[in-house]
Scaffold this active site. Structure first.
Site, PDB file in Angstrom:
ATOM      1  N   GLY A 187       5.239   2.114   0.510  1.00  0.00           N
ATOM      2  CA  GLY A 187       6.114   2.593  -0.566  1.00  0.00           C
ATOM      3  C   GLY A 187       5.546   2.322  -1.941  1.00  0.00           C
ATOM      4  CB  SER A 191      -0.860   0.001   1.258  1.00  0.00           C
ATOM      5  OG  SER A 191      -0.030   0.230   2.378  1.00  0.00           O
ATOM      6  CE  LYS A 192      -0.010   7.409  -2.783  1.00  0.00           C
ATOM      7  NZ  LYS A 192      -0.822   8.410  -3.276  1.00  0.00           N
ATOM      8  NE  ARG A 193       0.246   0.920   6.474  1.00  0.00           N
ATOM      9  CZ  ARG A 193       0.631  -0.288   6.849  1.00  0.00           C
ATOM     10  NH1 ARG A 193       1.687  -0.429   7.603  1.00  0.00           N
ATOM     11  NH2 ARG A 193      -0.029  -1.356   6.471  1.00  0.00           N
TER      12      ARG A 193
END
Ligand code: GLU
Length: 473
Positions: A244, A240-242
C-alpha cells in the site's frame, strides 16, 4: 513561543502514504498547539524534482484536508541565502575551503573500505593554508565540525540519542558550483522559517546529528526533534507497493474518504487508549508527540477498509452522493442526468451499510443509475423466459392501473404484489425473481420492493415494459 512546524517533501515522486502521515502529524501538532503549519517543497535536486510531483503533493495534501499556513516555500529559491550563510560561516572560521580532488576523495574512500569503516573526510584542508591550494581546483566549503564530545538529540519520540562527534566528518555545505547541500539548506530554511519542532521520519535521524552541528556552528537555537518510526507492511517488512505504499491520490482513486484515511494514518503509530474511531476534532484535541510509539507501525488494508466503511456509513447522504458521483459516473461511462442522480441519492440507505469503499458503492449502484433498456446478465436473461415475460406483462398492467405515484413505496408495493400473487394463483417466488431480473438486470439485489421504491414508478414500469418485449435474436 508559538509552535511552528513544517512538512518538507522532496518533489521527486508522488506524496506517498508515509509522507502523508508525517504531514498529518505535523498538521495535528500545529493545530493542537494553536501553532503554524508550513509547507516547504525541497526542490533543490533539480534533476529529480518534477512539476508533476509538486502538483501531486499539493493536490494530495489538499485532498486529505491538510491545509498549510502562508505561502509554500520553495527551497530552490533560497539558494542565494544558503550561500550567504555558508560564507558567513567561512568568515567566522566555522567552515573552510576544501580543494580535494575527486581522485583524493576516492583514495580516502578506498582506504576506509580497506579498513572496514565508513568513509570519513580526513580533514586534509581543515587547517591547511588556502594559499597552498592547487591551481584550477574549485573548492567546496566544509563545516569545521566539532570533533570532541558528543552530539546529543533529546528526541520527543526516540528519547535521548547520542553520537560521538568523532563519527561525524566535516560535511560539505556548499558545493564547488556554489549550490548548497541538502543538510545545510534544511538548517538554514528551518531557522529562517522559525521552525520550533521538526517532526519527520526516523530515516532522517543521521541527518539530524549533522544538522545539529550546523546549528551549533551558526549559534542558532536548535529546534526540538521528533523522529517518527517508518511504516511497515502487515508482514513487518519495509513498506512496498504491495503493502500500500502508493501515492495518496491512488487512495482517492480506490475510493477512500479523506476523513477515513486521516483517521487511519493517525492510528498508525499514535494511540489514545483503545480508541479506533477518532474524529479530526478529537484528534486535534488529543494529539501530542508523547503518544507516538517507537515501534514501526504496520500498514493494514483490512483495517483501513473497515474504517472507511464506518466513515461511509457516517457521511450524510447528500454529502456522500456528491463524493460517490464521480465513481458512479466512471462505472456508468456517462454523466448522470437529474433523474439518475436522484435514484443514486435514494439508493444510498441501501448502499451505505454494505460498501467499504466508494468504488464498491459505485459498483453496487450500477443498476440503479443504468439507462433503459438496462443490460441483463446472462443469468437474468435466462430467468426472463416466455412464461416469466407473460407474468411480468400482466403485473405491469396491474401496477400501472392500480398503484399511483404517492403509493409507490416499499411496504405498499410489497402488499400489492403479494395480493396480486394470491389472486393470480402464483407464489411470490415465481414473480419476484423475474421481477428482480427485469428491474436490476441481475439475479441478486437488495430487497426488490425497496429497489422498486428507489427506482420510482416511471423507471420501474419502464424497465418492466422493456423486459416484456422478447429480446431480439
Ligand atoms: N525532504 C525530506 C524528505 O522528503 C524531508 C526533510 C525533512 O523533513 O527535514 O524526505
Amino acid at each position: 513561543m508559538t509552535v511552528t512546524v513544517r512538512f518538507a517533501p522532496s518533489p521527486t515522486g508522488f506524496l506517498h502514504i508515509g509522507g502523508a502521515r508525517t504531514a498529518l502529524f505535523n498538521w495535528l501538532y500545529a493545530k493542537h498547539h494553536k501553532g503554524t503549519f508550513r509547507l516547504r517543497i525541497e526542490d533543490t535536486d533539480r534533476a529529480r524534482s518534477t512539476p508533476e510531483a509538486m502538483a501531486a503533493i499539493v493536490d494530495g495534501l489538499k485532498w486529505l484536508g491538510l491545509d498549510w499556513d502562508s505561502d509554500i516555500v520553495y527551497q530552490s529559491k533560497n539558494q542565494a541565502r544558503h550561500a550567504e550563510v555558508a560564507r558567513q560561516l567561512l568568515a567566522q572560521g566555522h567552515a573552510y575551503y576544501c580543494y580535494c580532488t575527486p581522485e583524493e576523495l576516492e583514495q580516502m574512500r578506498l582506504k576506509a573500505l580497506k579498513e572496514g569503516r565508513s568513509m570519513r573526510y580526513d580533514g586534509t584542508w581543515r587547517d591547511r593554508d588556502p594559499k597552498t591550494a592547487p591551481a584550477g581546483v574549485k573548492p567546496v566549503i566544509r563545516l569545521r565540525a566539532e570533533q570532541d564530545g558528543d552530539t546529543v538529540i533529546d528526541d520527543l519520540v526516540q528519547g535521548q540519542v547520542t553520537v560521538s562527534n568523532q563519527q561525524l566528518d566535516d560535511l560539505i555545505i556548499l558545493r564547488a558550483d556554489g549550490t548548497p547541500t541538502y543538510n545545510f539548506s534544511v538548517v538554514v530554511d528551518d531557522h529562517d522559517m522559525a521552525i520550533t519542532h521538526v517532526i519527520r521520519g526516523d530515516d532522517h535521524l543521521t541527518n539530524t546529528f549533522r544538522q545539529c552541528q550546523i546549528y551549533k556552528a551558526l549559534g542558532w537555537t536548535v529546534p526540538r526533534f521528533a523522529h517518527v518510526p517508518l511504516l511497515h507492511g502487515p508482514d513487518g517488512a519495509k513498506m512496498s507497493k504491495r503493502h500500500g505504499a502508493l501515492g495518496v491520490q491512488e487512495y482517492q482513486k480506490l475510493g477512500y474518504l479523506p476523513a477515513a484515511l486521516r483517521n487511519y494514518l493517525l492510528r498508525l503509530g499514535w494511540s489514545h487508549g483503545d480508541d479506533e474511531i477518532i474524529s479530526t476534532a478529537q484528534a486535534i484535541e488529543w494529539f501530542d508527540l508523547d503518544a507516538v510509539g517507537r515501534a514501526a507501525a504496520r500498514f493494514d488494508f483490512a483495517k483501513l477498509d473497515n474504517l472507511n466503511g464506518h466513515y461511509i456509513r457516517a457521511t450524510p447522504d447528500d454529502e456522500l452522493a456528491a463524493l460517490a458521483l464521480p465513481f458512479v459516473e466512471e462505472k456508468a461511462g456517462r454523466s448522470l442526468d437529474a433523474a439518475a442522480r436522484e435514484r443514486l441519492r435514494q439508493a444510498l440507505p441501501e448502499l451505505k451499510p454494505r460498501a467499504k469503499t466508494l468504488v464498491e458503492l459505485a459498483e453496487r449502484a450500477r443498476f440503479y443509475v443504468a439507462q433503459r433498456p438496462i443490460a441483463l446478465e446472462p443469468e437474468a436473461k435466462k430467468l426472463l423466459d416466455g412464461t416469466a415475460r407473460a407474468r411480468l406483462k400482466d403485473l405491469h398492467g396491474a401496477l400501472e392501473q392500480m398503484v399511483a405515484g404517492p403509493q409507490w413505496n416499499a411496504p405498499h408495493l410489497e402488499r400489492f404484489v403479494k395480493d396480486y400473487c394470491g389472486t393470480a394463483n402464483l407464489k411470490l417466488g415465481d414473480l419476484a425473481q423475474p421481477l428482480r431480473a427485469a428491474l436490476t438486470g441481475s439475479k441478486a439485489s437488495p430487497g426488490i420492493f425497496a429497489v422498486m421504491a428507489v427506482l420510482g414508478r416511471a423507471e420501474s414500469l419502464g424497465r418492466l415494459a422493456d423486459a416484456v418485449v422478447p429480446p431480439p435474436g
